[in-house]
Write a protein that holds these residues in place. Structure first.
Motif, PDB file in Angstrom:
ATOM      1  N   MET A   1      12.711   0.537  -6.041  1.00 19.36           N
ATOM      2  CA  MET A   1      12.432  -0.495  -5.051  1.00 19.36           C
ATOM      3  C   MET A   1      11.021  -0.331  -4.484  1.00 19.36           C
ATOM      4  O   MET A   1      10.556   0.775  -4.226  1.00 19.36           O
ATOM      5  CB  MET A   1      13.430  -0.414  -3.894  1.00 19.36           C
ATOM      6  CG  MET A   1      14.850  -0.869  -4.227  1.00 19.36           C
ATOM      7  SD  MET A   1      15.021  -2.654  -4.397  1.00 19.36           S
ATOM      8  CE  MET A   1      15.223  -2.767  -6.160  1.00 19.36           C
ATOM      9  N   SER A   2      10.364  -1.442  -4.252  1.00 20.90           N
ATOM     10  CA  SER A   2       9.083  -1.482  -3.554  1.00 20.90           C
ATOM     11  C   SER A   2       9.359  -2.045  -2.166  1.00 20.90           C
ATOM     12  O   SER A   2       9.829  -3.174  -2.035  1.00 20.90           O
ATOM     13  CB  SER A   2       8.090  -2.361  -4.312  1.00 20.90           C
ATOM     14  OG  SER A   2       6.879  -2.473  -3.597  1.00 20.90           O
ATOM     15  N   ILE A   3       9.066  -1.244  -1.139  1.00 18.38           N
ATOM     16  CA  ILE A   3       9.483  -1.598   0.216  1.00 18.38           C
ATOM     17  C   ILE A   3       8.270  -1.631   1.141  1.00 18.38           C
ATOM     18  O   ILE A   3       7.528  -0.648   1.242  1.00 18.38           O
ATOM     19  CB  ILE A   3      10.511  -0.586   0.749  1.00 18.38           C
ATOM     20  CG1 ILE A   3      11.715  -0.501  -0.197  1.00 18.38           C
ATOM     21  CG2 ILE A   3      10.964  -0.962   2.157  1.00 18.38           C
ATOM     22  CD1 ILE A   3      12.607   0.693   0.069  1.00 18.38           C
ATOM     23  N   ALA A   4       8.065  -2.756   1.816  1.00 20.94           N
ATOM     24  CA  ALA A   4       7.012  -2.881   2.830  1.00 20.94           C
ATOM     25  C   ALA A   4       7.607  -2.562   4.196  1.00 20.94           C
ATOM     26  O   ALA A   4       8.698  -3.027   4.527  1.00 20.94           O
ATOM     27  CB  ALA A   4       6.429  -4.286   2.836  1.00 20.94           C
ATOM     28  N   ILE A   5       6.887  -1.758   4.972  1.00 17.11           N
ATOM     29  CA  ILE A   5       7.303  -1.435   6.334  1.00 17.11           C
ATOM     30  C   ILE A   5       6.174  -1.842   7.272  1.00 17.11           C
ATOM     31  O   ILE A   5       5.063  -1.320   7.174  1.00 17.11           O
ATOM     32  CB  ILE A   5       7.631   0.053   6.492  1.00 17.11           C
ATOM     33  CG1 ILE A   5       8.775   0.424   5.530  1.00 17.11           C
ATOM     34  CG2 ILE A   5       8.009   0.374   7.936  1.00 17.11           C
ATOM     35  CD1 ILE A   5       9.137   1.889   5.546  1.00 17.11           C
ATOM     36  N   ALA A  15      11.998   5.241   9.327  1.00 14.95           N
ATOM     37  CA  ALA A  15      12.542   4.531   8.163  1.00 14.95           C
ATOM     38  C   ALA A  15      11.776   4.897   6.899  1.00 14.95           C
ATOM     39  O   ALA A  15      12.373   5.148   5.842  1.00 14.95           O
ATOM     40  CB  ALA A  15      12.500   3.023   8.401  1.00 14.95           C
ATOM     41  N   ALA A  16      10.452   4.919   6.991  1.00  8.64           N
ATOM     42  CA  ALA A  16       9.621   5.202   5.821  1.00  8.64           C
ATOM     43  C   ALA A  16       9.903   6.583   5.255  1.00  8.64           C
ATOM     44  O   ALA A  16      10.030   6.761   4.035  1.00  8.64           O
ATOM     45  CB  ALA A  16       8.146   5.076   6.187  1.00  8.64           C
ATOM     46  N   ARG A  17      10.001   7.576   6.132  1.00 10.79           N
ATOM     47  CA  ARG A  17      10.239   8.936   5.658  1.00 10.79           C
ATOM     48  C   ARG A  17      11.614   9.062   5.015  1.00 10.79           C
ATOM     49  O   ARG A  17      11.768   9.701   3.966  1.00 10.79           O
ATOM     50  CB  ARG A  17      10.101   9.906   6.840  1.00 10.79           C
ATOM     51  CG  ARG A  17      10.316  11.367   6.504  1.00 10.79           C
ATOM     52  CD  ARG A  17       9.448  11.848   5.372  1.00 10.79           C
ATOM     53  NE  ARG A  17       8.027  11.720   5.632  1.00 10.79           N
ATOM     54  CZ  ARG A  17       7.091  11.917   4.729  1.00 10.79           C
ATOM     55  NH1 ARG A  17       7.425  12.212   3.470  1.00 10.79           N
ATOM     56  NH2 ARG A  17       5.814  11.790   5.030  1.00 10.79           N
ATOM     57  N   GLY A  23      13.550   8.675  -2.631  1.00  7.70           N
ATOM     58  CA  GLY A  23      12.943   8.303  -3.898  1.00  7.70           C
ATOM     59  C   GLY A  23      12.432   6.884  -3.985  1.00  7.70           C
ATOM     60  O   GLY A  23      12.031   6.434  -5.070  1.00  7.70           O
ATOM     61  N   GLN A  24      12.390   6.180  -2.846  1.00  7.76           N
ATOM     62  CA  GLN A  24      11.917   4.802  -2.868  1.00  7.76           C
ATOM     63  C   GLN A  24      10.395   4.748  -2.657  1.00  7.76           C
ATOM     64  O   GLN A  24       9.799   5.664  -2.086  1.00  7.76           O
ATOM     65  CB  GLN A  24      12.618   3.973  -1.787  1.00  7.76           C
ATOM     66  CG  GLN A  24      14.137   3.981  -1.894  1.00  7.76           C
ATOM     67  CD  GLN A  24      14.633   3.493  -3.241  1.00  7.76           C
ATOM     68  OE1 GLN A  24      14.120   2.520  -3.787  1.00  7.76           O
ATOM     69  NE2 GLN A  24      15.631   4.178  -3.804  1.00  7.76           N
ATOM     70  N   SER A  25       9.788   3.654  -3.099  1.00  2.00           N
ATOM     71  CA  SER A  25       8.350   3.439  -2.946  1.00  2.00           C
ATOM     72  C   SER A  25       8.098   2.614  -1.691  1.00  2.00           C
ATOM     73  O   SER A  25       8.541   1.470  -1.597  1.00  2.00           O
ATOM     74  CB  SER A  25       7.803   2.706  -4.179  1.00  2.00           C
ATOM     75  OG  SER A  25       6.439   2.369  -3.994  1.00  2.00           O
ATOM     76  N   VAL A  26       7.399   3.203  -0.716  1.00  2.00           N
ATOM     77  CA  VAL A  26       7.159   2.511   0.550  1.00  2.00           C
ATOM     78  C   VAL A  26       5.663   2.296   0.760  1.00  2.00           C
ATOM     79  O   VAL A  26       4.830   3.070   0.283  1.00  2.00           O
ATOM     80  CB  VAL A  26       7.748   3.293   1.743  1.00  2.00           C
ATOM     81  CG1 VAL A  26       9.261   3.455   1.583  1.00  2.00           C
ATOM     82  CG2 VAL A  26       7.080   4.648   1.910  1.00  2.00           C
ATOM     83  N   GLN A  27       5.339   1.240   1.487  1.00  2.00           N
ATOM     84  CA  GLN A  27       3.964   0.948   1.887  1.00  2.00           C
ATOM     85  C   GLN A  27       3.991   0.518   3.340  1.00  2.00           C
ATOM     86  O   GLN A  27       4.640  -0.471   3.690  1.00  2.00           O
ATOM     87  CB  GLN A  27       3.366  -0.155   1.022  1.00  2.00           C
ATOM     88  CG  GLN A  27       1.979  -0.623   1.460  1.00  2.00           C
ATOM     89  CD  GLN A  27       0.896   0.419   1.224  1.00  2.00           C
ATOM     90  OE1 GLN A  27       0.853   1.040   0.167  1.00  2.00           O
ATOM     91  NE2 GLN A  27       0.019   0.616   2.205  1.00  2.00           N
TER      92      GLN A  27
END
Length: 325
Positions: A1-5, A15-17, A23-27
């Motif tokens: 998953m690509s997740i924008a925060i 949430a990001a941490r 194992g998710q991809s966060v920005q």
């Protein structure tokens, strides 16, 4: 998953941490120059100052466990202030014996620690979140576009979140109904330490709600004796549009009347307006979610209004997102 925060305060970083550790991809995106939100520290000629959150407590066992982990990492330390309260009868010792924690050597040390190496874009104010056929895109105030993303977490104050949640009208309406209180904050720096036993003080009525001596907190090595003053919500609402100089002068006067010792002219003063400092009341949403759309919201306004509430809300948003994958 690509997740924008959207939002790099304590809720967004929580949430990001959690998502990154799963194992998710966060920005992360934030309109400020760095992480922290209301836990950010302000730079001044006297060094770094905590003008937002002054301390935090840990009542929930999950948050308490996290705080002790952060303590072992050197990000936070216990603050043991000489606490007072001020009312119409003057100053008296406070009976509040809660354990209090602060970031060290400044409040923003905690959020910087949580940020670590997570990818983040600062100085970027997201103004619109919209969904195409399969993915989300973000638009910023300069006309830039970011994406695509599979999921979006909005971690901003409720009035800003309501606009960003427009694709989910039910969530947007909930956020729009949250009243956030403003707070004017002022820092004063003196060449010589004030002759006072007070390290922190709760004010029961009048212009101020709180004041504290910065050097009483662990890790604060400052040449000047600096104090942080918080105006009450009522005073801040009435004086929302005063100039910073006017606010500094009026709150300095209120402080001088309360502190119980002579207050000379300050070497410097600094004022900052927190437009959305805290929710007017607590809520029990934990976090908001439209799992069909992949749109989530978190923040202190979803719970208690405290630092602890913001962290727990971010954890809950991450949990709901991960459960929906």
């Amino acid at each position: 998953m690509s997740i924008a925060i959207i939002g790099a305060g304590i809720a967004g970083l929580s949430a990001a941490r959690e998502l990154a550790d799963a194992g998710q991809s966060v920005q992360l995106f934030d309109k400020s120059r760095g992480s922290g939100g209301r836990m950010a520290s302000k730079r001044s000629e006297a060094g770094s100052l905590d003008l937002g959150a002054q301390y935090f407590t840990a009542r929930d066992r999950r948050f308490a466990a996290a705080v002790h982990h952060w303590q072992n990492l050197g990000w936070v330390a216990e603050w043991l202030p000489r606490l007072y309260q001020a009312d119409q009868h003057g100053l008296s010792p406070s009976l509040d014996e809660q354990q209090r924690w602060i970031g060290t050597p400044r409040m923003s040390a905690l959020t910087r620690g949580l940020l670590g190496e997570l990818p983040a874009t600062f100085g970027c104010r997201i103004t619109e979140v919209f969904r195409g056929e399969q993915h989300w895109s973000l638009l910023d105030a300069d006309g830039g576009s970011h994406g695509p993303f599979d999921q979006v977490v909005v971690a901003t104050p409720a009035p800003q979140a309501s606009t960003l949640l427009s694709s989910a009208p039910t969530l947007a309406a909930i956020a729009a109904g949250v009243l956030m209180e403003p707070t004017w904050a002022v820092a004063l720096g003196f060449d010589e330490p004030l002759d006072s036993e007070v390290d922190g003080c709760f004010v029961k009525e009048g212009a101020l709600s709180w004041f504290a001596r910065n050097r009483s907190k662990p890790g604060r090595e400052q040449a000047l004796d600096t104090w942080a003053l918080h105006a009450s919500s009522a005073w801040s609402r009435r004086n929302l549009d005063l100039s910073k100089d006017q606010v500094a002068e009026q709150l300095r006067g209120a402080f001088a009347e309360l502190i119980g010792c002579p207050v000379p002219a300050a070497r410097f003063s600094l004022a900052h307006r927190w437009l959305y400092a805290r929710p007017a009341q607590s809520h029990e949403w934990s976090a908001l979610a439209d799992t069909d759309l992949g749109l989530y919201a978190c923040g202190d306004w979803c719970l208690s209004g405290r630092v602890e509430g913001a962290w727990l809300s971010g954890q809950e948003a991450a949990r709901r997102l991960l459960d929906n994958l």
